[in-house]
Write an enzyme that holds these catalytic residues in place. Structure first.
Site, PDB file in Angstrom:
ATOM      1  CB  CYS A  20      31.968  -8.545  32.912  1.00  0.00           C
ATOM      2  SG  CYS A  20      33.278  -8.053  31.055  1.00  0.00           S
ATOM      3  CG  HIS A  73      32.104  -3.308  31.853  1.00  0.00           C
ATOM      4  ND1 HIS A  73      32.695  -4.918  32.735  1.00  0.00           N
ATOM      5  CD2 HIS A  73      31.752  -2.868  32.882  1.00  0.00           C
ATOM      6  CE1 HIS A  73      31.802  -4.813  34.051  1.00  0.00           C
ATOM      7  NE2 HIS A  73      31.356  -3.410  33.777  1.00  0.00           N
ATOM      8  CG  ASP A  89      28.865  -2.528  36.466  1.00  0.00           C
ATOM      9  OD1 ASP A  89      29.659  -4.532  36.496  1.00  0.00           O
ATOM     10  OD2 ASP A  89      29.811  -1.651  36.093  1.00  0.00           O
TER      11      ASP A  89
END
Length: 211
Positions: A20, A73, A89
């Site tokens: 990520c 994250h 996201d």
């Protein structure tokens, strides 16, 4: 006129599962190269805690209404002067982008009803600082035998002239290290969900403890 299409569509974004931080770096790079928005509006948000156990709901890898427990994250936050803030996201089931209010209500939710060991903290880093300083040799994604836990992105590792790996400095929620500013979840939402928030005030806050 503020644009809602500052990145490619979700399916056209550079994306590698379980990387990520690099996915968000590539979003920032796209905005910088294509000049689709002011970099000053963009902030990279690392979500973690001292235990590296943080729940997030509405993740694509989740099941039903159960949260996914990540070690960390990373999302992209756009703070616009005349419109609501947006969250990008690539791992959420929510829209891409979606409003910060929707993301906070459905993905972040609240720390009030979860054990303290799972309480979230957020490191907010200006996008230009992230592009300039972030480096990862992807060694955190290899097991003890040197095999990949998850396949790496197809492009070369992101490095700076001075560093090959500083991911831990971004994941860390110690204010004494890294770039940007660290918030509790409540403080983050209080500051960034306000309709009166501006990119300039947020930039000043995030940069105040930058290295």
């Amino acid at each position: 006129m503020e644009r809602d299409d500052i990145t490619p569509s979700r399916e056209n974004c550079v994306y590698t599962s379980c990387y990520c931080e690099e996915n968000v770096w590539k979003l920032c790079e796209f905005v910088r190269t294509e000049r689709t928005a002011l970099l000053e509006e963009l902030f990279v948000v690392f979500i973690s805690n001292e235990n590296r156990m943080v729940p997030l709901w509405k993740q694509k890898s989740g099941r039903g209404d159960r949260p996914v427990i990540w070690d960390y994250h990373v999302v992209l936050l756009q703070v616009r002067l005349h419109s609501s803030s947006l969250v990008y996201d690539l791992d959420t089931e929510l829209s891409f982008p979606c409003s910060l209010k929707l993301y906070s209500d459905q993905a972040l939710r609240s720390d009030r009803n979860i054990k303290p060991a799972y309480h979230r903290k957020l490191r907010v880093v200006p996008a230009d600082s992230f592009l300039l300083n972030f480096a990862s040799d992807r060694s955190h994604m290899k097991d003890s035998e040197g095999s990949w836990r998850m396949p790496p992105p197809p492009y070369p590792p992101i490095r700076t002239t001075e560093c090959q790996m500083n991911l831990d400095d971004f994941i860390s929620m110690s204010p004494a290290v890294g770039w940007g500013r660290v918030f509790s979840l409540d403080d983050f939402l209080l500051r960034h969900s306000s309709s009166s928030s501006s990119s300039s005030s947020l930039s000043a806050a995030a940069s105040s403890s930058s290295s």
